[in-house]
Design a protein around this motif. Sequence first.
Motif, PDB file in Angstrom:
ATOM      1  N   UNK A 123      22.741  39.735  44.421  1.00  0.00           N
ATOM      2  CA  UNK A 123      23.083  38.623  45.200  1.00  0.00           C
ATOM      3  C   UNK A 123      24.403  37.710  45.001  1.00  0.00           C
ATOM      4  N   UNK A 124      25.379  38.414  44.015  1.00  0.00           N
ATOM      5  CA  UNK A 124      26.620  37.739  43.514  1.00  0.00           C
ATOM      6  C   UNK A 124      26.474  36.610  42.570  1.00  0.00           C
ATOM      7  N   UNK A 125      25.261  36.551  42.111  1.00  0.00           N
ATOM      8  CA  UNK A 125      24.937  35.396  41.146  1.00  0.00           C
ATOM      9  C   UNK A 125      25.613  35.590  39.718  1.00  0.00           C
ATOM     10  N   UNK A 126      25.646  36.898  39.328  1.00  0.00           N
ATOM     11  CA  UNK A 126      26.351  36.934  37.761  1.00  0.00           C
ATOM     12  C   UNK A 126      27.654  36.713  38.021  1.00  0.00           C
ATOM     13  N   UNK A 127      28.367  35.855  38.586  1.00  0.00           N
ATOM     14  CA  UNK A 127      29.737  35.898  38.414  1.00  0.00           C
ATOM     15  C   UNK A 127      30.259  35.364  37.073  1.00  0.00           C
ATOM     16  N   UNK A 128      30.212  35.846  35.925  1.00  0.00           N
ATOM     17  CA  UNK A 128      30.778  35.145  34.837  1.00  0.00           C
ATOM     18  C   UNK A 128      32.056  34.883  34.723  1.00  0.00           C
ATOM     19  N   UNK A 129      32.883  35.979  35.048  1.00  0.00           N
ATOM     20  CA  UNK A 129      34.453  35.655  34.767  1.00  0.00           C
ATOM     21  C   UNK A 129      35.115  35.325  36.349  1.00  0.00           C
ATOM     22  N   UNK A 130      35.963  34.209  36.259  1.00  0.00           N
ATOM     23  CA  UNK A 130      36.503  33.911  37.181  1.00  0.00           C
ATOM     24  C   UNK A 130      37.618  33.141  36.645  1.00  0.00           C
ATOM     25  N   UNK A 131      38.771  33.867  36.364  1.00  0.00           N
ATOM     26  CA  UNK A 131      39.836  33.329  35.613  1.00  0.00           C
ATOM     27  C   UNK A 131      41.012  32.589  36.234  1.00  0.00           C
ATOM     28  N   UNK A 132      40.677  32.330  37.569  1.00  0.00           N
ATOM     29  CA  UNK A 132      41.543  31.528  38.591  1.00  0.00           C
ATOM     30  C   UNK A 132      42.020  30.435  37.797  1.00  0.00           C
ATOM     31  N   UNK A 133      43.430  30.167  37.457  1.00  0.00           N
ATOM     32  CA  UNK A 133      43.688  28.957  36.721  1.00  0.00           C
ATOM     33  C   UNK A 133      43.848  27.677  37.559  1.00  0.00           C
ATOM     34  N   UNK A 134      43.691  28.014  38.978  1.00  0.00           N
ATOM     35  CA  UNK A 134      43.905  26.556  39.823  1.00  0.00           C
ATOM     36  C   UNK A 134      42.823  25.639  39.227  1.00  0.00           C
ATOM     37  N   UNK A 135      43.503  24.374  38.956  1.00  0.00           N
ATOM     38  CA  UNK A 135      42.676  23.345  38.783  1.00  0.00           C
ATOM     39  C   UNK A 135      41.768  22.604  39.775  1.00  0.00           C
TER      40      UNK A 135
END
Length: 605
Positions: free
Chosen positions: A218-230
């Motif tokens: 279900x896409x719930x284990x989205x631990x890593x999101x390194x998008x630097x956009x504040x």
Amino acid sequence: MGRFTVWDYVVFAAMLLISAIIGIYYAFVGGGQKTSKDFLMAGRSMSALPVALSLTASFMSAVTVLGTPAEIYRYGAIFCIFAITYGLVVLCSAEIFLPVFYKLGITSTYEYLELRFNKYLRLCGTVLFIIQTTLYTGIVIYAPALALNQVTGFDLWGAVVATGVVCTFYCTLGGLKAVVWTDVFQVGIMVAGFSSVIIRAVVVQEGIGRIVNDSYHGGRLNFWDFDPNPLQRHTFWTIVIGGTFTWTGIYGVNQSQVQRYIACKNRFHAKLSLYINLVGLWAILVCATLCGLALYSIYKDCDPWSAKQVSALDQLMPYLVLDIMHDFPGVPGLFVASAYSGTLSTVSSSINALAAVTVEDLIKPYFKSLSEKKLSWISMGMSLFYGGVCIAMAAVASLLGALLQAALSIFGMVGGPLLGLFALGILCPFANGIGAFVGLVSGFIISLWVGIGSQIYPPLPERTKPLDLSTVGCNISLGNLTSTEIPLTTVFSTPGAERPALADNWYSLSYLYFSTLGTLVTVVVGIIISLLTGGLKQNTDPKFLLTKEDFLSNFSRSETEQVKKVEVLNWKPFTMANEGTDNPAFSHIEMDVASDKNKVNGLHI
């Protein structure tokens, strides 16, 4: 769906009763609360473990019990990155703020602002704290009561008044000792409530593997999101950087938290309590995450929120509990008791902190002749008064819920500039009163501008990234499914056409960065103004600053040194009457007011 049974009410009542008994016990044991110091600071005799559990408890309001699992259900487990944040927060609080507050022996953190800058800044801090905390307690009492009432039919005002009265009762009788020990009991209840849900959910889903598997697909284990956009609501960076500033404002300088770790018997115990509390925070984060993933696993084909079974996301947890626990009498009651334990522990520490701040900052400096006995009675009276205020604020919340929520999130921005103010005082020897004041005001203005803007123009869904919810497996007839995409705050929402350019970049800043912005603006402006107004010329007493010795003394663990340090602080050149001198920080400042006044503040006011 089940409703509440008699057993559930019995479990809930037992939780309130035990809390009240702890209060009565500490009112009379050890000769009661003789001085205001006994009442507000537990006589500075607490050891690390109860204080650590108490810090964990009041951080965990019912908002955590009901809100965090729903947050993970809706946005995924990236929330777990807060584990890193909590580590950094505890490190900053224990190594930067705690040493300075502890060696000064102060009761109210805002006392520090007068010692380091001047009394006007102290008054600013105190007033802001009182407004912020009363707003917060109103919401903390009312919001969970409403969510539980909608789902379980648990009596709304009965619960609000009962929790408010019991809370006020044990705060007024037992002082800080009662607050800490009831918190210890309530942490137990909270963990029990969480565990019962997790264990039952694992049984229902036939093993934890299935829960993890469903969450993964279900896409719930989205631990890593390194998008630097504040502008993105939760990414690795917003949580680690923004979250650290936001929470340090609470752990490092907020009276409700600081007051408890300063009440430890020595500095080693004070630091230890923070580090043990970190383990508690992690445990609770893990529990909440598991609950959130279990929620998703059970409702992945039929989301109760889209299917209009619950009207708000924070009602999902009580809904789940009634759904899977209806065959176990008393267990839903345990869950409700755990949610209210969160409320009780948060409110009781707020009441005690408000009483401390009022007595120390608004009464003591202006009525110097009060005896200790009188002060302890005044402290009790203040606890009673603020208990009443908190129940009244809950009533206000019921009428103006959305407005109060907005007011609170705007006041949450107060934390940033205040953190900046303390950081200036502790870390910059050349910061002076003028610089600090101008910094504080500019930090405020920037924070309020972004904050109010984001209330009026809530960020768009592509910024908050809600994950998909499905109602395929529901066997209920649905009118229309279009409404599931509405952003959560529809209070002030304006038609999409009118969004100004600012709304999509400046006002869409992640809510975690509001505090960061306030802190950085305050520090930068404060440094610049201080240097322009002759900050380098003043000589600041090193005991108001973080020094090398403070850091190195971590490694000398011998208790004798700690004791010596405290004795040096309590040393008085000649014996004075027993009034007003129980506070080492004040007594000597008041004595050599004439000679040192110019130097201490760098400002002659």
